[in-house]
Design an enzyme around this catalytic site. Sequence first.
Site, mmCIF file in Angstrom:
data_model
loop_
_atom_site.group_PDB
_atom_site.id
_atom_site.type_symbol
_atom_site.label_atom_id
_atom_site.label_comp_id
_atom_site.label_asym_id
_atom_site.label_seq_id
_atom_site.Cartn_x
_atom_site.Cartn_y
_atom_site.Cartn_z
ATOM 1 N N ASN A 133 51.177 -1.280 37.938
ATOM 2 C CA ASN A 133 50.126 -1.993 37.206
ATOM 3 C C ASN A 133 48.918 -2.200 38.115
ATOM 4 O OD1 ASN A 133 51.993 -3.751 38.515
ATOM 5 N ND2 ASN A 133 51.282 -5.502 37.322
ATOM 6 N N GLU A 149 45.581 -4.493 38.119
ATOM 7 C CA GLU A 149 44.893 -5.611 37.469
ATOM 8 C C GLU A 149 43.402 -5.621 37.810
ATOM 9 O OE1 GLU A 149 47.194 -9.147 38.401
ATOM 10 O OE2 GLU A 149 48.755 -8.510 36.988
ATOM 11 N N CYS A 158 48.834 -1.437 32.481
ATOM 12 C CA CYS A 158 50.265 -1.499 32.800
ATOM 13 C C CYS A 158 50.733 -0.265 33.565
ATOM 14 C CB CYS A 158 51.081 -1.573 31.518
ATOM 15 S SG CYS A 158 50.830 -3.043 30.529
ATOM 16 N N GLU A 200 53.379 1.564 33.095
ATOM 17 C CA GLU A 200 53.881 2.661 32.256
ATOM 18 C C GLU A 200 52.742 3.568 31.801
ATOM 19 O OE1 GLU A 200 54.450 -0.582 32.024
ATOM 20 O OE2 GLU A 200 56.314 -1.039 30.958
ATOM 21 N N CYS A 247 55.650 -3.204 27.294
ATOM 22 C CA CYS A 247 54.885 -3.914 26.263
ATOM 23 C C CYS A 247 54.595 -2.985 25.078
ATOM 24 C CB CYS A 247 53.582 -4.467 26.843
ATOM 25 S SG CYS A 247 52.254 -3.249 26.960
ATOM 26 N N CYS A 305 52.145 -0.022 25.610
ATOM 27 C CA CYS A 305 52.737 1.101 26.354
ATOM 28 C C CYS A 305 53.695 1.898 25.474
ATOM 29 C CB CYS A 305 53.448 0.592 27.602
ATOM 30 S SG CYS A 305 52.277 0.005 28.843
HETATM 31 N N1 THU Z 1 52.626 -5.167 32.778
HETATM 32 C C1 THU Z 1 53.020 -3.874 32.971
HETATM 33 O O1 THU Z 1 52.652 -3.239 33.962
HETATM 34 N N2 THU Z 1 53.837 -3.315 32.037
HETATM 35 C C2 THU Z 1 54.265 -3.938 30.897
HETATM 36 O O2 THU Z 1 54.937 -3.313 30.079
HETATM 37 C C3 THU Z 1 53.898 -5.330 30.657
HETATM 38 C C4 THU Z 1 53.006 -5.969 31.646
HETATM 39 C C5 THU Z 1 51.748 -5.775 33.782
HETATM 40 C C6 THU Z 1 50.359 -6.096 33.311
HETATM 41 C C7 THU Z 1 49.984 -7.233 34.250
HETATM 42 O O3 THU Z 1 49.461 -6.661 35.437
HETATM 43 C C8 THU Z 1 51.295 -7.910 34.580
HETATM 44 O O4 THU Z 1 52.308 -6.991 34.211
HETATM 45 C C9 THU Z 1 51.503 -9.222 33.873
HETATM 46 O O5 THU Z 1 51.333 -9.097 32.507
#
Ligand code: THU
Length: 144
Positions: A54, A56, A65, A67, A96, A99
């Site tokens: 991920n 940010e 994310c 994925e 999520c 994704c």
């Molecule tokens: N996140 C992912 O990388 N994958 C997911 O399927 C859900 C959330 C990340 C996004 C963010 O950087 C952190 O997790 C918290 O939501």
Amino acid sequence: MKAEAIAVQTLSPAWRELLDAASQARERAYAPYSRFAVGAAVRAAGGKVYTGSNVENASSGLTVCAERVAIWQAVAAGEREFTALAVITEPGATPCGACRQVMIEFAAGLPILVADTAGHAWLTDLQTLLPDAFPRVVYGAASE
Ligand code: THU
């Protein structure tokens, strides 16, 4: 998760390899805001593995994310078919919804391994995680 937990040590070598790649990608997560590190790895039909973490952003809606980073890396490298995806987070979180929709664009029944950092894993698939998905065929893109 509804699926039974599996001990990571008992996974097949192919799943172990994919999960190891996801774990290494997780180490590279850029998550200074949530502190929630995610790593993902996807195997393309030819066997090559692509990873993502991920990433940010201070403008939080721009966060992506792990994925989606993995899938986009693979698609940008020319891949269109996928056979497996592994994702690892500290609690063993499932991908999520956004994704899942990105995954289904390329792999309707994709087997997915969800793992935590304590050595547990859960095997599921995209059909289970995203039933009755919006289909890409409405745009006639099925053969591209
Ligand atoms: N996140 C992912 O990388 N994958 C997911 O399927 C859900 C959330 C990340 C996004 C963010 O950087 C952190 O997790 C918290 O939501």
